[in-house]
Design an enzyme around this catalytic site. Structure first.
Site, PDB file in Angstrom:
ATOM      1  N   TYR A   1       0.433  -1.048  -0.270  1.00 50.05           N
ATOM      2  CA  TYR A   1       0.168  -0.176  -0.147  1.00 50.05           C
ATOM      3  C   TYR A   1       0.960   1.373   0.162  1.00 50.05           C
ATOM      4  O   TYR A   1       1.979   1.463   0.395  1.00 50.05           O
ATOM      5  CB  TYR A   1      -0.871   0.167   1.177  1.00 50.05           C
ATOM      6  CG  TYR A   1      -1.290   0.980   1.202  1.00 50.05           C
ATOM      7  CD1 TYR A   1      -2.452   1.664   0.690  1.00 50.05           C
ATOM      8  CD2 TYR A   1      -1.437   2.643   2.279  1.00 50.05           C
ATOM      9  CE1 TYR A   1      -3.675   2.995   0.387  1.00 50.05           C
ATOM     10  CE2 TYR A   1      -2.853   3.070   2.260  1.00 50.05           C
ATOM     11  CZ  TYR A   1      -2.953   3.163   1.540  1.00 50.05           C
ATOM     12  OH  TYR A   1      -3.943   4.461   1.886  1.00 50.05           O
TER      13      TYR A   1
ATOM     14  N   ASP B   1       9.525   2.589  -0.153  1.00 50.52           N
ATOM     15  CA  ASP B   1       8.284   3.565   0.706  1.00 50.52           C
ATOM     16  C   ASP B   1       8.471   3.007   1.704  1.00 50.52           C
ATOM     17  O   ASP B   1       7.986   1.575   2.231  1.00 50.52           O
ATOM     18  CB  ASP B   1       6.538   3.237  -0.234  1.00 50.52           C
ATOM     19  CG  ASP B   1       5.153   3.663   0.934  1.00 50.52           C
ATOM     20  OD1 ASP B   1       6.111   4.396   1.771  1.00 50.52           O
ATOM     21  OD2 ASP B   1       3.982   3.022   0.283  1.00 50.52           O
TER      22      ASP B   1
ATOM     23  N   LYS C   1       3.956   9.143   9.039  1.00 50.48           N
ATOM     24  CA  LYS C   1       3.846   8.579  10.104  1.00 50.48           C
ATOM     25  C   LYS C   1       5.300   8.507  11.137  1.00 50.48           C
ATOM     26  O   LYS C   1       4.766  10.239  11.864  1.00 50.48           O
ATOM     27  CB  LYS C   1       3.662   7.417   9.836  1.00 50.48           C
ATOM     28  CG  LYS C   1       3.452   6.890   9.226  1.00 50.48           C
ATOM     29  CD  LYS C   1       2.600   5.010   9.087  1.00 50.48           C
ATOM     30  CE  LYS C   1       0.985   5.079   8.619  1.00 50.48           C
ATOM     31  NZ  LYS C   1       0.889   4.370   6.801  1.00 50.48           N
TER      32      LYS C   1
HETATM   33  C1  LIG Z   1       0.430   4.197   5.816  1.00 49.10           C
HETATM   34  C2  LIG Z   1       1.292   4.377   4.541  1.00 49.10           C
HETATM   35  C3  LIG Z   1       1.163   5.047   3.554  1.00 49.10           C
HETATM   36  C4  LIG Z   1       0.456   6.713   3.682  1.00 49.10           C
HETATM   37  O1  LIG Z   1       0.365   6.844   4.293  1.00 49.10           O
HETATM   38  P1  LIG Z   1      -0.903   8.750   4.376  1.00 49.10           P
HETATM   39  O2  LIG Z   1      -0.071   9.191   5.298  1.00 49.10           O
HETATM   40  O3  LIG Z   1      -1.639   7.608   5.252  1.00 49.10           O
HETATM   41  O4  LIG Z   1      -1.061   8.745   3.267  1.00 49.10           O
HETATM   42  C5  LIG Z   1       2.101   5.109   2.081  1.00 49.10           C
HETATM   43  N1  LIG Z   1       2.912   4.170   1.836  1.00 49.10           N
HETATM   44  C6  LIG Z   1       2.869   3.457   3.294  1.00 49.10           C
HETATM   45  C7  LIG Z   1       3.566   2.105   3.090  1.00 49.10           C
HETATM   46  C8  LIG Z   1       2.158   3.635   4.240  1.00 49.10           C
HETATM   47  O5  LIG Z   1       2.058   2.581   5.436  1.00 49.10           O
END
Ligand SMILES: *Cc1c(COP(=O)(O)O)cnc(C)c1O
Length: 441
Positions: A144, A239, A267
């Site tokens: 994701y 990511d 995060k």
């Molecule tokens: C949470 C997450 C996102 C998206 O971040 P948001 O601040 O919710 O838009 C993207 N990549 C990964 C791996 C994530 O866990």
């Protein structure tokens, strides 16, 4: 345990908010409940509107590695707020944040702050496309990367929880350049790159997948992606929105020793405030406006409150020994949970890297999206509810990670393991009374 007020608040919420939640993953639909409403939190504990207290393993889905309302983080936010909440003019704290990140993550030479992880991956892909002059991107099933159109194909997180493979509202034309391949299968990437590698702008991957439960990269996988990107002139994007500053001070890339061209962060870097960042090689990043022509902007980007909360959190993580301590606690918890499941005769597979992990209700190895989806979500529902009743808050979905913060102490872990011993027995009973044909042991 009573949830009267939460249930009432949820009913109210549904009048004004779709499904009563501002992010689908907060819904407790997948575990057959309505969500609890949080009143306040401190350390590793949250208290709901009915006054129930829980040990929290969601930690706001990853950001709160120092626990809720850490005094140093709160203080940093207060001090910043007293000086004004946003200017849209450069500030010193943005420099401090950038320097700190560049120090901690050596592959990042330049970086841009944004307001969410979604913005980070979206901008990173745009830049990779602008830099290479190519359109195609490769992602992996069950990973994701936020809710941006181009990447909403075979995504994990809420889309896995609610069984949404592709998303209505995303035109085919938008995803025609997106290729989603199985995670941990280098041969498939090899094949794709042999077929059209010269048209691939970027490969984007969660170096440890954290949105289909937790799935570590198999040996040589990340190295293989690195090699294929080099061979075909594609940009390798890690990511690390979850794994950045969680798995080590330098993220997953430092842990596995594989250097990406670009990194997405989020995060933890915001310390609980809305934030994201993307960065990488100078040569690539200098294609961003105002130096280059790839455009990306943000009214609140580099917001002083978010920068201050993030910096305070990163400072806490520079304490030597923090990651060793998190590793030790997480290993202790994982071992306790695995033993508790075995004792109750419930088949589970526990995947864990550092302070993130996931217990899948399946007896077989979980190494990709397909094997993750074999996990028994019914069993997870029972487990979730039984843990909640015993004061432990887990993610309301089988396909999400648990996170440990520095605020989780041994006594909290022991209480969690004790609760799990009872909860696994309930899971076992559920199967016996449900007369399930499949054997769980
Ligand atoms: C949470 C997450 C996102 C998206 O971040 P948001 O601040 O919710 O838009 C993207 N990549 C990964 C791996 C994530 O866990």
């Amino acid at each position: 345990m009573q949830w009267e007020r939460s249930e009432q608040l949820y009913k109210e919420a549904c009048q004004w908010i779709p499904g009563g939640v501002n992010s689908p993953v907060r819904s407790a639909r997948a575990v057959g409940m309505t969500p609890i409403f949080v009143k306040q939190a401190s350390g590793c504990k949250i208290i709901d509107e009915d006054g129930n207290s829980y040990i929290d393993y969601v930690c706001s889905w990853g950001p709160l590695i120092a626990g809720h309302a850490h005094p140093k983080v709160v203080e940093a936010i207060k001090t910043a707020a007293n000086r004004g909440t946003s200017y849209g003019i450069p500030t010193r704290v943005e420099n401090e944040m950038a320097r700190k990140v560049v120090e901690m993550v050596p592959s990042i030479e330049l970086l841009r702050m944004v307001n969410s992880g979604t913005e980070a991956t979206m901008s990173a892909i745009r830049l990779a496309r602008g830099y290479t002059g190519r359109n195609r991107i490769i992602k992996f099933n069950g990973c994701y990367h936020g809710h941006w159109d181009c990447l909403l194909v075979q995504s994990g997180s809420g889309l896995a929880t609610f069984g949404i493979p592709g998303c209505p509202g995303v035109p085919d034309a938008i995803v025609q350049h997106t290729h989603s391949l199985p995670y941990n299968d280098l041969a498939e990437v090899d094949k794709a790159m042999a077929a059209f590698g010269g048209e691939v702008a970027a490969i984007i991957v969660e170096p440890v997948a954290g949105n289909m439960g937790v799935v570590p990269p198999s040996e040589g996988y990340l190295e293989g992606l690195r090699r294929l990107c080099d061979e075909h002139g594609a940009v390798l994007i890690f990511d690390e929105v979850i794994t950045g500053f969680r798995l080590s001070a330098g993220g997953a890339q430092a842990l596995y020793g594989v250097v990406p061209d670009m990194t997405c962060l989020g995060k933890i870097i915001g310390g609980g405030l809305p934030v994201g960042a993307y960065g990488g090689k100078r040569e690539i990043m200098e294609h961003m406006a105002p130096v280059g022509k790839v455009y990306q902007a943000g009214t609140l980007s580099g917001n002083p409150l978010a920068m201050s909360a993030g910096l305070a959190t990163l400072d806490l993580l520079s304490d030597p020994g923090v990651y060793a301590e998190l590793e030790e606690k997480a290993a202790y918890l994982a071992e306790g949970l695995t033993k508790a499941a075995a004792k109750a005769g419930v088949a589970t597979t526990l995947n864990r890297v550092g302070s993130m992990g996931c217990g899948f209700f399946t007896g077989t190895r979980v190494r990709d999206f397909d094997s993750a989806m074999k996990a028994d979500t019914q069993a997870y529902s029972v487990f979730f509810q039984e843990m909640l009743k015993r004061g432990v808050y887990l993610a309301p979905s089988q396909f999400e990670a648990f996170f440990i913060s520095t605020a989780h102490e041994r006594r909290h872990l022991d209480a969690t393991i004790a609760a799990a011993e009872e909860a696994f027995v309930r899971v076992k009973q559920h199967y016996q009374t449900a007369g399930e044909k499949k054997t769980l042991t």
